[in-house]
Design an enzyme around this catalytic site. Structure first.
Site, PDB file in Angstrom:
ATOM      1  CB  CYS B  36      -0.980   0.069   1.174  1.00 16.84           C
ATOM      2  SG  CYS B  36       0.015   0.076   2.647  1.00 16.84           S
ATOM      3  CB  CYS B 105      -1.313  -2.654   8.397  1.00 20.72           C
ATOM      4  SG  CYS B 105      -2.729  -2.598   7.239  1.00 20.72           S
TER       5      CYS B 105
HETATM    6  S1  FES Z   1      -3.294   0.000   4.718  1.00 20.11           S
HETATM    7 FE1  FES Z   1      -1.260   0.413   4.447  1.00 20.11          FE
HETATM    8  S2  FES Z   1      -0.291  -0.125   6.302  1.00 20.11           S
HETATM    9 FE2  FES Z   1      -2.446  -0.315   6.456  1.00 20.11          FE
END
Ligand code: FES
Lengths: 390, 144
Positions: B36, B105
Site C-alpha cells: 500500500c 499492515c
Molecule cells: S493499509 Fe497501508 S499499512 Fe495499512
C-alpha cells in the site's frame, strides 16, 4: 463527543428527503400491483411509473420514452456500454473513455477489452479535465462509443461535455455520460449538449437507493441489459421497482424546485471550507478544478499523513468524510483518479474528500475547520515523512 | 462507533504509545509496505542486549499505527532474541485481531522491529541480521 454528527459524504449517498419517503409509502402495500398486469391494481402502479418517468425527463429535457429505469448508476453505466457496443458490433469495435471514470464504466470497459474490443483510456490534465482535442484524435472509423463522465465523483471536476460531444457527433459516434454526480444538482439539457445516453442514480440526489435510470436518445439501437420480460419497452426485463421509482420521481420534483438555490448555497460553503483549511493547515493542496467543480465537493491532499487515519480521527469527532486512500476501501491502490491527475502516491494516500449537502450548515463547516487542523498536526507529529514532526 | 477495528486497535490508534523519534537510538529501521505504500520507522536503544527504549513513527492507516504502537510495547525491556521472535500475528492477536484486509499492515510492524535490530547489529558488530531482507521501499518518491 458532540451530540450532533456532521455528514460530509454526500457524494457517497444522500439521505432520502422526507417527501420522497412519504411519496413511496403507499406503493409498498396499498398500491402494490404489478405494472404489467391489465387489472386495476396493475394499472394504478403503471400510472405511478409513468408519472415518475415524466418527472425525470423534466430535469434533462428528454422525452418519457427515452428513459429506462434501472437499479442505479452502476447498472446504467454497464447497460450503456455493453448495450451500445453489442448493438453496433458490425459498425466497429472501438470505445473511448477517460482514465478518471467511475469503476462502473472503467471495469465494464476492461471487461469488453478482454473480449476483443479496443478501448482507449484518455488522460486528463492536472485538474482532471479531458481535452476535447484528445477525443478528436482518438476517434477512428471503428469507434462506436465515447463515454465521458459529466463530473467526477472524487475530485468534483466538471468536464467540458458540450465541446467533447460536438466533436463526437461530427464523427457520428454515440456519446454516453455518467451524470450520477450532477443529475438533480446541475442543469442538464440532453438536446442542447446532444448526449445519446446519460446515467443517473436516485440516491445521489435525495431519492432512494437501488433505483436509477438510463436516458437513451430516441432511435438509438441498444441491446437489452436484462432479458426475460417486456418491461421498459423490452429494454430492461424485471418487474419495476415501483416504490423506488416513485421516490426518485419525487426527488426530481424537489431537485427541480431547489437546484439553483442549493448550488449557490453549497458553492459558498464549499469555498469557505476550502479557504478555511488552506489557511489553517500548511502544505495542503486542492485536488480537482478550482472553479469548474461540483458545488458540494472539497478534495484536498494533505502532506505527510494517510487518509484512513484522518477519517478515523474525524469520525471519532462525529464528522463523516471519505478519502482517496486505498487503506479505507479494502483495495490497496490509491485512487485511480488522483493518480491520473498526477498526485504522487503518498499524497494520494493523504487525500480527504468532503462532500456537502442540503443539510450542511455554516456551523458544520466552522466545526470542521476547527477540528481538522489538530488531527492533522497530531498525525504529522508521528509521520516519518515529516522531518522533525512539525 | 463500531468501525472495522477492535476497541484495542482504536485505543492504540487514538493514543499510540512510544510515538516519536529517539535521539540516542543505536538502531533505526525504516520499512515500506510494498502493498500500500505506507511507511514505518522504528528507533531502538539497546543496552546489554536489552531493548531499553523504543519509539516509532508511522505514515499509514489505523492498523499500521496501532500495530506499531503495540509492537513497541511488546519489545520494550526484551532481549534482542526475544524481540526477534515477534511475529505480525502476535502483534495482531495482542490487538484482539485485525480485519483480514489489514493483516498486511501488521507485517510492517514485524519488519520494522527486525530492521531496527539489523541496523543495531550492523553498527555494533559490522554484520547485520542473518537472512534479513526487508521489503523494498515503494518505488514512488515521497516529496519532503
Ligand atoms: S493499509 Fe497501508 S499499512 Fe495499512
Amino acid at each position: 463527543m458532540d451530540a450532533k454528527r456532521i455528514y460530509l459524504d454526500h457524494a457517497a449517498t444522500t439521505p432520502a428527503h422526507p417527501d420522497v419517503v412519504k411519496a413511496m409509502q403507499p406503493y409498498f402495500s396499498d398500491i402494490y400491483g404489478n405494472p404489467s398486469s391489465i387489472h386495476s391494481f396493475g394499472q394504478e402502479a403503471k400510472a405511478a411509473l409513468e408519472s415518475a418517468r415524466e418527472k425525470v425527463v423534466v430535469l434533462i429535457n428528454a422525452r418519457p420514452d427515452e428513459i429506462v429505469f434501472t437499479s442505479g448508476g452502476t447498472e446504467s453505466d454497464n447497460f450503456a456500454l455493453t448495450g451500445i457496443v453489442y448493438a453496433n458490433e458490425k459498425k466497429g469495435d472501438h470505445i473511448i473513455t477517460s482514465k478518471i471514470e467511475h469503476h462502473a464504466v472503467t471495469e465494464c470497459a476492461d471487461f469488453l477489452a478482454k473480449r476483443g474490443f479496443n478501448v482507449t483510456y484518455l488522460p486528463v490534465d492536472k485538474y482532471g479535465m479531458v481535452d476535447p482535442m484528445d477525443v478528436k484524435k482518438a476517434i477512428t472509423d471503428k469507434t462506436v462509443l465515447v463515454s465521458i463522465m459529466h463530473a467526477n465523483n472524487e475530485i468534483g471536476t466538471i468536464e467540458p461535455l458540450a465541446d467533447i460531444i460536438k466533436i463526437v457527433k461530427e464523427k457520428g459516434v454515440f456519446f454516453h455520460t455518467d451524470a450520477v454526480q450532477t443529475f438533480g444538482h446541475l442543469p442538464i439539457d440532453v438536446n442542447k449538449i446532444k448526449a445519446d445516453l446519460l446515467s443517473l442514480s436516485g440516491h445521489k440526489f435525495y431519492g432512494p437507493k437501488g433505483v436509477g435510470a438510463l436516458y437513451i436518445r430516441k432511435g438509438t439501437r441498444i441491446v437489452p441489459f436484462l432479458r426475460g420480460g417486456a418491461q421498459e419497452s423490452n429494454r430492461r426485463a424485471s418487474t419495476e421497482n415501483v416504490p423506488g421509482i416513485v421516490g426518485m420521481g419525487a426527488a426530481c420534483m424537489i431537485a427541480q424546485a431547489e437546484m439553483a438555490t442549493a448550488a449557490l448555497r453549497e458553492t459558498a460553503l464549499r469555498d469557505k471550507l476550502i479557504r478555511g483549511i488552506m489557511e489553517k493547515i500548511p502544505e495542503v493542496t486542492l485536488n480537482g478544478h478550482p472553479t469548474a467543480r461540483l458545488p458540494n465537493n472539497v478534495n484536498i491532499a494533505i502532506k505527510y499523513v494517510e487518509g484512513e487515519s484522518i477519517l478515523l480521527n474525524l469520525d471519532m469527532m462525529g464528522i463523516a468524510a471519505s478519502s482517496g486512500s486505498a487503506c479505507t476501501s479494502g483495495s490497496l491502490d490509491p485512487s485511480h483518479v488522483l493518480l491520473a491527475i498526477g498526485v504522487p502516491h503518498a499524497l494520494a494516500h493523504g487525500s480527504l474528500r468532503m462532500t456537502l449537502g442540503r443539510q450542511t450548515t455554516v456551523s458544520d463547516i466552522d466545526r470542521t475547520i476547527e477540528v481538522l487542523p489538530p488531527i492533522v498536526e497530531k498525525l504529522r507529529a508521528m509521520s516519518p515523512l515529516k522531518k522533525g514532526g512539525k | 462507533m463500531a468501525g472495522p477495528y477492535s476497541e484495542k486497535v482504536m485505543d492504540h490508534f487514538m493514543h499510540p504509545r512510544n510515538v516519536g523519534e529517539l535521539p540516542d537510538a543505536n538502531g533505526i529501521g525504516q520499512v515500506g509496505n510494498p502493498v500500500c505504500g505506507d511507511i514505518m520507522k522504528m528507533y531502538i536503544k539497546v543496552k546489554d542486549n536489552i531493548i531499553t527504549d523504543v519509539k516509532f513513527q508511522t505514515f499509514g492507516c489505523g492498523a499500521a499505527i496501532a500495530t506499531s504502537s503495540m509492537a513497541t510495547e511488546l519489545i520494550k525491556g526484551k532481549t534482542l532474541e526475544e524481540a526477534l521472535k515477534l511475529t505480525n500475528k502476535a502483534v495482531a492477536e495482542a490487538l484482539d485481531g485485525l480485519p483480514k484486509v489489514k493483516m498486511h499492515c501488521s507485517v510492517l510492524a514485524e519488519e520494522a522491529v527486525q530492521a531496527a535490530i539489523d541496523d543495531y547489529l550492523k553498527k555494533t558488530t559490522g554484520k547485520g541480521l542473518p537472512g534479513f531482507k526487508p521489503h523494498e521501499e515503494p518505488l514512488e518518491e515521497h516529496e519532503h
